[in-house]
Scaffold this motif. Structure first.
Motif, PDB file in Angstrom:
ATOM      1  N   PHE A 147      -0.777   4.461   4.644  1.00  0.00           N
ATOM      2  CA  PHE A 147       0.392   4.421   3.770  1.00  0.00           C
ATOM      3  C   PHE A 147       1.046   3.051   3.837  1.00  0.00           C
ATOM      4  N   THR A 148       0.906   2.275   2.764  1.00  0.00           N
ATOM      5  CA  THR A 148       1.508   0.946   2.747  1.00  0.00           C
ATOM      6  C   THR A 148       3.025   1.075   2.724  1.00  0.00           C
ATOM      7  N   LEU A 149       3.701   0.012   3.153  1.00  0.00           N
ATOM      8  CA  LEU A 149       5.157   0.015   3.111  1.00  0.00           C
ATOM      9  C   LEU A 149       5.650   0.165   1.679  1.00  0.00           C
ATOM     10  N   ASP A 150       4.954  -0.453   0.732  1.00  0.00           N
ATOM     11  CA  ASP A 150       5.334  -0.306  -0.677  1.00  0.00           C
ATOM     12  C   ASP A 150       5.292   1.154  -1.108  1.00  0.00           C
ATOM     13  N   LEU A 151       4.238   1.876  -0.715  1.00  0.00           N
ATOM     14  CA  LEU A 151       4.119   3.288  -1.085  1.00  0.00           C
ATOM     15  C   LEU A 151       5.206   4.117  -0.422  1.00  0.00           C
ATOM     16  N   LEU A 152       5.456   3.890   0.863  1.00  0.00           N
ATOM     17  CA  LEU A 152       6.506   4.639   1.555  1.00  0.00           C
ATOM     18  C   LEU A 152       7.860   4.418   0.896  1.00  0.00           C
ATOM     19  N   ARG A 153       8.107   3.195   0.491  1.00  0.00           N
ATOM     20  CA  ARG A 153       9.389   2.883  -0.161  1.00  0.00           C
ATOM     21  C   ARG A 153       9.473   3.539  -1.540  1.00  0.00           C
ATOM     22  N   GLU A 154       8.367   3.518  -2.258  1.00  0.00           N
ATOM     23  CA  GLU A 154       8.321   4.125  -3.590  1.00  0.00           C
ATOM     24  C   GLU A 154       8.526   5.640  -3.527  1.00  0.00           C
TER      25      GLU A 154
END
Length: 111
Positions: free
Chosen positions: A92-99
């Motif tokens: 889980f990329t940080l971008d995905l977690l944030r999204e």
């Protein structure tokens, strides 16, 4: 620059809260994380139509409440998450977690 988590906290067995270094605070249900797993198998499974089954066959671990059993950082860009249903191949990329996170606070944003 990608915002970085400053705190990861299980609010209850069903919800992960992530505080970010830019002041944003988001919450993600464990079910939402699992349903949005970015691994190749899950992406392929989500792209296929749901098969019609009268009685689905479940593994024993799939009958239990879904939980995070382990969460390890992968460099400064992602987390590997192990789920109680035995799934552990998603990164889980940080971008995905944030999204995925529902914003519940934004202290410091816009200052």
């Amino acid at each position: 620059m990608i915002p970085q988590p400053t705190e990861l906290k299980l609010l209850n067995p069903d919800t992960l809260q992530i505080a970010w270094n830019d002041g944003l605070v988001g919450r993600i249900t464990i079910r939402e994380l699992r349903e949005n797993c970015p691994c190749a198998n899950c992406i392929e499974k989500r792209s296929k139509p749901e098969p019609i089954a009268l009685l689905p066959i479940l593994k024993a671990e799939e009958t239990q409440p879904l939980r995070i059993t382990k969460m390890d950082p992968q460099g400064r860009y992602a987390y590997a998450i192990d789920f109680s249903d035995g799934h552990n191949t998603g990164l889980f990329t940080l971008d995905l977690l944030r999204e995925l996170g529902e914003v519940v606070g934004d202290e410091g944003i816009g200052e």
